[in-house]
Structures are given as structure tokens and as C-alpha cells.
Design an enzyme around this catalytic site. Structure first.
Site, PDB file in Angstrom:
ATOM      1  N   ASN A 210       1.118  -1.525  -0.251  1.00 33.51           N
ATOM      2  CA  ASN A 210      -0.083  -0.195  -0.089  1.00 33.51           C
ATOM      3  C   ASN A 210       1.091   1.733  -0.210  1.00 33.51           C
ATOM      4  O   ASN A 210       2.369   1.301   0.269  1.00 33.51           O
ATOM      5  CB  ASN A 210      -1.140   0.422   1.270  1.00 33.51           C
ATOM      6  N   ASP A 279      -4.257  -6.193   5.473  1.00 36.01           N
ATOM      7  CA  ASP A 279      -4.834  -7.664   6.387  1.00 36.01           C
ATOM      8  C   ASP A 279      -5.356  -8.542   5.564  1.00 36.01           C
ATOM      9  O   ASP A 279      -5.341  -9.365   6.557  1.00 36.01           O
ATOM     10  CB  ASP A 279      -6.674  -6.347   5.715  1.00 36.01           C
ATOM     11  N   LYS A 289       8.301 -16.523 -10.601  1.00 37.79           N
ATOM     12  CA  LYS A 289       7.659 -16.080 -11.402  1.00 37.79           C
ATOM     13  C   LYS A 289       6.617 -16.825 -12.086  1.00 37.79           C
ATOM     14  O   LYS A 289       6.593 -17.429 -13.267  1.00 37.79           O
ATOM     15  CB  LYS A 289       8.586 -15.464 -12.182  1.00 37.79           C
ATOM     16  N   PRO A 305      -2.782 -11.929  10.396  1.00 36.75           N
ATOM     17  CA  PRO A 305      -2.836 -11.181  12.125  1.00 36.75           C
ATOM     18  C   PRO A 305      -3.021  -9.825  12.328  1.00 36.75           C
ATOM     19  O   PRO A 305      -2.587  -9.258  11.588  1.00 36.75           O
ATOM     20  CB  PRO A 305      -2.030 -11.808  12.438  1.00 36.75           C
ATOM     21  N   ASP A 306      -4.200  -9.722  13.300  1.00 37.17           N
ATOM     22  CA  ASP A 306      -4.033  -8.535  13.293  1.00 37.17           C
ATOM     23  C   ASP A 306      -2.659  -8.122  14.313  1.00 37.17           C
ATOM     24  O   ASP A 306      -3.318  -8.389  15.443  1.00 37.17           O
ATOM     25  CB  ASP A 306      -5.878  -8.040  14.187  1.00 37.17           C
ATOM     26  N   PHE A 323      -3.581   3.356  15.214  1.00 41.12           N
ATOM     27  CA  PHE A 323      -4.186   4.588  14.595  1.00 41.12           C
ATOM     28  C   PHE A 323      -5.660   3.683  13.774  1.00 41.12           C
ATOM     29  O   PHE A 323      -5.898   2.674  13.263  1.00 41.12           O
ATOM     30  CB  PHE A 323      -3.361   5.042  13.397  1.00 41.12           C
ATOM     31  N   LYS A 337     -13.560  -0.107  16.759  1.00 40.38           N
ATOM     32  CA  LYS A 337     -11.623   0.296  15.935  1.00 40.38           C
ATOM     33  C   LYS A 337     -11.109   0.322  17.690  1.00 40.38           C
ATOM     34  O   LYS A 337     -10.324  -1.189  18.488  1.00 40.38           O
ATOM     35  CB  LYS A 337     -10.793   0.546  14.994  1.00 40.38           C
ATOM     36  N   LYS A 341     -10.652  -3.521  19.223  1.00 46.23           N
ATOM     37  CA  LYS A 341      -9.346  -4.219  18.877  1.00 46.23           C
ATOM     38  C   LYS A 341      -8.726  -3.964  20.359  1.00 46.23           C
ATOM     39  O   LYS A 341      -6.972  -3.724  21.257  1.00 46.23           O
ATOM     40  CB  LYS A 341      -7.892  -2.933  18.465  1.00 46.23           C
TER      41      LYS A 341
HETATM   42  N1  CTP Z   1      -3.156  -2.940  12.802  1.00 42.42           N
HETATM   43  C1  CTP Z   1      -3.355  -3.752  12.769  1.00 42.42           C
HETATM   44  N2  CTP Z   1      -2.411  -5.550  11.810  1.00 42.42           N
HETATM   45  C2  CTP Z   1      -3.222  -5.320  11.052  1.00 42.42           C
HETATM   46  C3  CTP Z   1      -3.928  -4.859  10.134  1.00 42.42           C
HETATM   47  C4  CTP Z   1      -3.732  -3.823  11.380  1.00 42.42           C
HETATM   48  O1  CTP Z   1      -1.975  -4.295  13.433  1.00 42.42           O
HETATM   49  N3  CTP Z   1      -3.403  -6.570  10.487  1.00 42.42           N
HETATM   50  C5  CTP Z   1      -3.622  -1.656  13.406  1.00 42.42           C
HETATM   51  C6  CTP Z   1      -3.038  -0.973  12.322  1.00 42.42           C
HETATM   52  O2  CTP Z   1      -1.722  -0.399  12.545  1.00 42.42           O
HETATM   53  C7  CTP Z   1      -4.003   0.940  12.999  1.00 42.42           C
HETATM   54  C8  CTP Z   1      -4.853  -0.542  13.427  1.00 42.42           C
HETATM   55  O3  CTP Z   1      -4.577  -1.682  13.678  1.00 42.42           O
HETATM   56  O4  CTP Z   1      -3.122   1.029  14.402  1.00 42.42           O
HETATM   57  C9  CTP Z   1      -6.537   0.023  12.345  1.00 42.42           C
HETATM   58  O5  CTP Z   1      -5.780  -0.225  11.017  1.00 42.42           O
HETATM   59  P1  CTP Z   1      -7.089  -0.323   9.906  1.00 42.42           P
HETATM   60  O6  CTP Z   1      -6.282  -0.312   8.734  1.00 42.42           O
HETATM   61  O7  CTP Z   1      -7.517   1.665   9.912  1.00 42.42           O
HETATM   62  O8  CTP Z   1      -8.050  -1.002  10.173  1.00 42.42           O
HETATM   63  P2  CTP Z   1      -7.551  -2.484   9.455  1.00 42.42           P
HETATM   64  O9  CTP Z   1      -8.143  -2.972  11.314  1.00 42.42           O
HETATM   65  O10 CTP Z   1      -7.208  -2.706   8.960  1.00 42.42           O
HETATM   66  O11 CTP Z   1      -9.320  -2.513   9.186  1.00 42.42           O
HETATM   67  P3  CTP Z   1     -10.874  -1.676   8.148  1.00 42.42           P
HETATM   68  O12 CTP Z   1      -9.570  -2.595   6.729  1.00 42.42           O
HETATM   69  O13 CTP Z   1     -11.611  -2.991   7.980  1.00 42.42           O
HETATM   70  O14 CTP Z   1     -10.376  -0.308   8.103  1.00 42.42           O
END
Ligand code: CTP
Length: 401
Positions: A210, A279, A289, A305-306, A323, A337, A341
Site C-alpha cells: 500500500n 489485511d 515468477k 494476523p491483526d 491508528f 476500532k 481492538k
Molecule cells: N493493524 C494491525 N494489524 C493489521 C491491520 C491493522 O495491527 N493486520 C492496526 C494498525 O496498525 C492500526 C489499527 O490496526 O493501528 C487500525 O488499522 P486500519 O488499517 O485502520 O484498520 P483495519 O483493522 O485494517 O480495518 P479496516 O481495514 O477494515 O478498516
């Protein structure tokens, strides 16, 4: 005691019997979170070995002005620029005389002359030499130039005399040095920050990623260091210079980001999750390749993983700051969130405006409050964010204030 964390101290050792105490002093500086570089005069090396100081400071010891190898690593001008403080301990009568007259005939005196950081001396000499009018005149000259003089102490001397001239004890010098600095609002805290994007491999040459620039995380890391925090910055691939005075860890994928964060968070006080972690990742990474053989290609994605949620679910979790990058209903989605979270604080921002930009505006969301920060450049807003975190921490731990 005020904090020395992240401070760079150049410890200049000259040739007096008290030089042996500098081994302990170097150890105390390191323990207090400072970085220590030692410069020794030739006479100092008769009293204590450079190897001892190297082991205790964890850095190479600088000995000669005309040492090609040492100059290659950090020359006298770089050393002078590097230091936040130069402490000369012990400072002999001879070295004080040199300072008073701006002489520069060895590495230490040259560094002092080239240095614009504060300079302090800890005199150590026989009581008669201390009382001598020449020494006192030299001291007047150096104090006029705002060089601090710590001590000397009064008492038994190595030569058998009793009187003023003993170098202050390492603990006293540590405190005197710390008093020269302001204590930052995050002094002594360990903060782990992640930032930048992740890259999720499709095949050996392609990935999903991204637009995250890492600028917000790097600004936070720099400002947290300035406030005295011990910072670990775990970063996905970005094209920013690595900030100084912190530990930096480079990662690529979300899985690597998770492992690095878990490891760094075992003993941290605050975690700030700024990273734009992908995500999803390809279910399978092609070993070779992928060739352009068909008109359509399907890539099956699986959830990553989150990272922040995993850390928030740890037993002894740090103060958790996240964030939220949103494109609509920013504060509302941010609050969802925060709850989902299990975070203590969340900064919600407009993803489209923020990515790659130098400025930012955020809504700071906590369980029972909400406030807008910025707009401003990312460094200025980072300072506001850290102030909020420091305030919250001191509310949570009033006894530690
Ligand atoms: N985050 C994380 N791990 C992921 C995705 C997000 O630790 N796999 C953390 C980001 O670093 C941030 C927070 O979760 O602190 C929110 O990230 P954001 O991209 O806004 O949200 P998502 O959980 O990815 O949800 P969505 O994409 O559905 O908005």
C-alpha cells in the site's frame, strides 16, 4: 535524578589517579540510558586501559588525533558534533590550563575546541596544585566561558595530603551531568512503534502492498526519543532515513511484523501501532515468477494476523495506541476500532489525505473522551500525540509522577 536517556556523553579522561573511577562512571552513564564515547589522553592510558573503557561504554575508545583508523570511524569534528555533553573527568591542572588558553594539541583538547555542546570538568589534583593561583586563574577563565566545574571534593588525597582536590565520586558526577539536561515527558519509558507498509509476496518478484510512507511513525519515533523514551521502531519498507538514538528493526511481511512486535513488546510500556499492515496475503506464494500465460489470474487471499489486537490481548500488555485510516465517518469508525481492538487510545485520520503527506489532522479517541489534534506537520502533531500519551500514563500511574 533528571534523566540522561538518549543523551550522548563524550567522556574525556586525562592523566590522574582518579582515572580509574571513570570506569564506574562510564558504567553509570550507560545504565542511565546515555550513549558514552570515551576519549583518553596518553597520560590517562597509564592509569586505566582503553579496553576497560571500551567494554564498559560498549563503543570504541578514541586515543589519538592523528589516528587514521579512528578518524575514519569518527574524526575529531564528528566527535564534537556527536556529543550532547563533554565531561572531562578527571581534569588535571595541566588540562585545565590547556582549556583556559584554547590549546588544541591532542584529540581531547581539539574536540573541546570544536564542540558547541555544554562542557564540564571534574578537577582532580593535589590540594596545593588546586590552591595555586595559576590553577585558580585558569578556572576563572574557563568558568567565564560557561564551562561547568564539578567539584573538587575535599578529603584524603592519593599523595597523602588532605584538602580540596579529590575528584567527585562517579554517582555525584552522574547527577551533576543529568542536572544539565531537561527531563523529557517520556524519560525512561520503553516505547515500541511500528510503521510503514507491509509487503505480501505473490511470487519472488511481486507483492501486494500500500501507499504508506512511514512518515507518521518515524515522526513519532523521533519525537519520542527527544522526550527521553527508549524507542524500538519496527518498520516495513520505506525510503526514510533511520532515526538516530533508537533501535530499528526492518521487516517486510505482516507475519514478520507480528513476530518482531511481540518480541519487542515483552518489556515495553507503550505500543503505538501506526503501520499500514496488509489485511490479506496471497494464500500461496509461487516459487517461480508467474508467467503471463492466461488472460486472467486469480490470486486467493487469506487474512493476516491483526498485530495490534494480538499485542492488546497479551497478559501484561503495554499502554496500547492505535491508528485508524478511514475514508468516511472517521471518528465513528475510529471509535469502533478502539473498542474492537481493545485499545487505550486511537488516532483516527483521513487515509486519503494522510498517506504520503507531510501534514496530518487526527481525532484522538479514548473510552470517555475525544479531541482533535492538528492539522499540522507530522512532527508537530506527533508531539501533541505524545503529550496526550504522557498525560494519560501519569493519570494511570499517579504514584510514579
Ligand atoms: N493493524 C494491525 N494489524 C493489521 C491491520 C491493522 O495491527 N493486520 C492496526 C494498525 O496498525 C492500526 C489499527 O490496526 O493501528 C487500525 O488499522 P486500519 O488499517 O485502520 O484498520 P483495519 O483493522 O485494517 O480495518 P479496516 O481495514 O477494515 O478498516
Amino acid at each position: 535524578m533528571k534523566s540522561l536517556s538518549n543523551k550522548r556523553i563524550l567522556l574525556g579522561i586525562t592523566g590522574g589517579i582518579a582515572a580509574y573511577k571513570c570506569a564506574e562512571l562510564a558504567r553509570l552513564f550507560v545504565k542511565a540510558g546515555a550513549e558514552v564515547s570515551v576519549v583518553m589522553t596518553r597520560a590517562a592510558q597509564e592509569f586505566v586501559t582503553p579496553l576497560t573503557l571500551q567494554a564498559l561504554s560498549g563503543r570504541r575508545v578514541y586515543l589519538d588525533l592523528l589516528d587514521a583508523e579512528a578518524e575514519g570511524a569518527m574524526g575529531h569534528i564528528e566527535l564534537a558534533r556527536w556529543a550532547d555533553l563533554v565531561l572531562i573527568a578527571p581534569a588535571t591542572a595541566d588540562f585545565i590550563a590547556k582549556l583556559a588558553h584554547g590549546q588544541a594539541d591532542d584529540l581531547l583538547s581539539t574536540v573541546v575546541l570544536a564542540c558547541s555542546a555544554p562542557i564540564a570538568v571534574a578537577p582532580a589534583m593535589n590540594q596545593a596544585m588546586w590552591a595555586d593561583l595559576g590553577t585558580q586563574a585558569n578556572l576563572s577563565l574557563i568558568t567565564e566561558r560557561k564551562i561547568s566545574v564539578f567539584g573538587p571534593g575535599i578529603g584524603d588525597q592519593a599523595c597523602g595530603d588532605v584538602g580540596p582536590g579529590r575528584m567527585l565520586e562517579p554517582e555525584q558526577l552522574l547527577h551533576s551531568c543529568a542536572d544539565l539536561f531537561e527531563t523529557g515527558s517520556l524519560a525512561g519509558l520503553k516505547i515500541v512503534i511500528n510503521g510503514g507498509p507491509t509487503r505480501e509476496a505473490i511470487d519472488p518478484v511481486r507483492f501486494i502492498s500500500n501507499h504508506s510512507s512511514g512518515k507518521m511513525a518515524y515522526a513519532l519515533a523521533n519525537e519520542a526519543v527527544a522526550e527521553g523514551a527508549r524507542v524500538t521502531l519496527i518498520s516495513g519498507p520505506v525510503s526514510l532515513p533511520v532515526p538516530e538514538r533508537l533501535q530499528s528493526v526492518d521487516v517486510e511481511s505482516a507475519e514478520e511484523m507480528l513476530q518482531a512486535c511481540l518480541l519487542a513488546c515483552t518489556d515495553c510500556d507503550v505500543f503505538i501501532g501506526v503501520a499500514a499492515i496488509a489485511d490479506y496475503r496471497p494464500d500461496e506464494v509461487a516459487a517461480e515468477k508467474i508467467k503471463k500465460l492466461s488472460d486472467q489470474v486469480q490470486i486467493s487471499l487469506v487474512k493476516n494476523p491483526d498485530v495490534i489486537s494480538e499485542i492488546a490481548s497479551q497478559e501484561n500488555r503495554p499502554f496500547m495506541v492505535g491508528f485508524a485510516a478511514e475514508t468516511t465517518a472517521i471518528a465513528e469508525h475510529g471509535r469502533q476500532k478502539l473498542v474492537k481492538k481493545k485499545l487505550d487510545l486511537l488516532f483516527a485520520n483521513n487515509a486519503v489525505e494522510t498517506f504520503n503527506s507531510d501534514s496530518i489532522a487526527v481525532t484522538a479517541i479514548q473510552a470517555n473522551s475525544q479531541q482533535d489534534l492538528g492539522p499540522g506537520n507530522k512532527s508537530a502533531v506527533a508531539r501533541q500525540m505524545l503529550r496526550l500519551i504522557a498525560d494519560q500514563l501519569s493519570k494511570n500511574n499517579p504514584a510514579e509522577e
